[in-house]
Design a protein around this motif. Structure first.
Motif, PDB file in Angstrom:
ATOM      1  N   CYS A  52      30.477  31.420  26.988  1.00  0.00           N
ATOM      2  CA  CYS A  52      31.879  31.501  26.592  1.00  0.00           C
ATOM      3  C   CYS A  52      32.738  30.714  27.579  1.00  0.00           C
ATOM      4  O   CYS A  52      32.669  30.926  28.794  1.00  0.00           O
ATOM      5  CB  CYS A  52      32.338  32.956  26.552  1.00  0.00           C
ATOM      6  N   TYR A  53      33.545  29.808  27.044  1.00  0.00           N
ATOM      7  CA  TYR A  53      34.412  28.966  27.871  1.00  0.00           C
ATOM      8  C   TYR A  53      35.436  29.802  28.637  1.00  0.00           C
ATOM      9  O   TYR A  53      35.626  29.621  29.837  1.00  0.00           O
ATOM     10  CB  TYR A  53      35.122  27.937  26.979  1.00  0.00           C
ATOM     11  N   ASP A  54      36.096  30.728  27.949  1.00  0.00           N
ATOM     12  CA  ASP A  54      37.135  31.537  28.592  1.00  0.00           C
ATOM     13  C   ASP A  54      36.553  32.445  29.666  1.00  0.00           C
ATOM     14  O   ASP A  54      37.152  32.620  30.728  1.00  0.00           O
ATOM     15  CB  ASP A  54      37.909  32.358  27.554  1.00  0.00           C
ATOM     16  N   CYS A  55      35.394  33.034  29.406  1.00  0.00           N
ATOM     17  CA  CYS A  55      34.761  33.886  30.414  1.00  0.00           C
ATOM     18  C   CYS A  55      34.360  33.068  31.638  1.00  0.00           C
ATOM     19  O   CYS A  55      34.528  33.512  32.776  1.00  0.00           O
ATOM     20  CB  CYS A  55      33.528  34.580  29.825  1.00  0.00           C
ATOM     21  N   ALA A  56      33.837  31.863  31.415  1.00  0.00           N
ATOM     22  CA  ALA A  56      33.429  30.998  32.526  1.00  0.00           C
ATOM     23  C   ALA A  56      34.621  30.663  33.419  1.00  0.00           C
ATOM     24  O   ALA A  56      34.482  30.592  34.648  1.00  0.00           O
ATOM     25  CB  ALA A  56      32.780  29.726  31.991  1.00  0.00           C
ATOM     26  N   LYS A  57      35.809  30.468  32.819  1.00  0.00           N
ATOM     27  CA  LYS A  57      37.011  30.202  33.615  1.00  0.00           C
ATOM     28  C   LYS A  57      37.357  31.381  34.515  1.00  0.00           C
ATOM     29  O   LYS A  57      37.956  31.201  35.562  1.00  0.00           O
ATOM     30  CB  LYS A  57      38.203  29.886  32.708  1.00  0.00           C
ATOM     31  N   MET A  58      36.964  32.600  34.096  1.00  0.00           N
ATOM     32  CA  MET A  58      37.248  33.808  34.876  1.00  0.00           C
ATOM     33  C   MET A  58      36.088  34.178  35.789  1.00  0.00           C
ATOM     34  O   MET A  58      36.097  35.227  36.409  1.00  0.00           O
ATOM     35  CB  MET A  58      37.558  34.973  33.937  1.00  0.00           C
ATOM     36  N   GLY A  59      35.044  33.337  35.826  1.00  0.00           N
ATOM     37  CA  GLY A  59      33.903  33.602  36.693  1.00  0.00           C
ATOM     38  C   GLY A  59      32.853  34.513  36.092  1.00  0.00           C
ATOM     39  O   GLY A  59      31.945  34.956  36.789  1.00  0.00           O
TER      40      GLY A  59
END
Length: 77
Positions: free
Chosen positions: A3-10
């Motif tokens: 998930c792109y959004d989860c990856a941005k949050m670590g």
């Protein structure tokens, strides 16, 4: 795919779908399933009319959904 959004949050979360607009992988928490009958991509547009409209939900990420809602509101006013 993650998930792109989860990856941005670590976070390391598998995607549950792919946004039909930007192609990002999104998990079930970050995807929005909504009926979107008309989709335009710059010079390539698909306009479905009458009996040709498929009444199925499409997957979009939250960023693209916000942009779609903003554009629809601008067109209606």
């Amino acid at each position: 795919m993650k998930c792109y959004d989860c990856a941005k949050m670590g976070k390391d979360t598998d995607s549950a779908g792919i946004c039909i607009i930007c192609g990002r992988g999104v998990c079930s928490e970050h995807l929005i399933r909504e009926e979107i009958p008309i989709i335009g991509f710059k010079e390539y547009s698909v306009h479905l009319e009458g009996k040709d409209i498929e009444h199925i939900d499409r997957i979009v990420c939250k960023s693209c959904h916000e942009a779609l809602v903003e554009n629809v509101c601008e067109v209606r006013t």
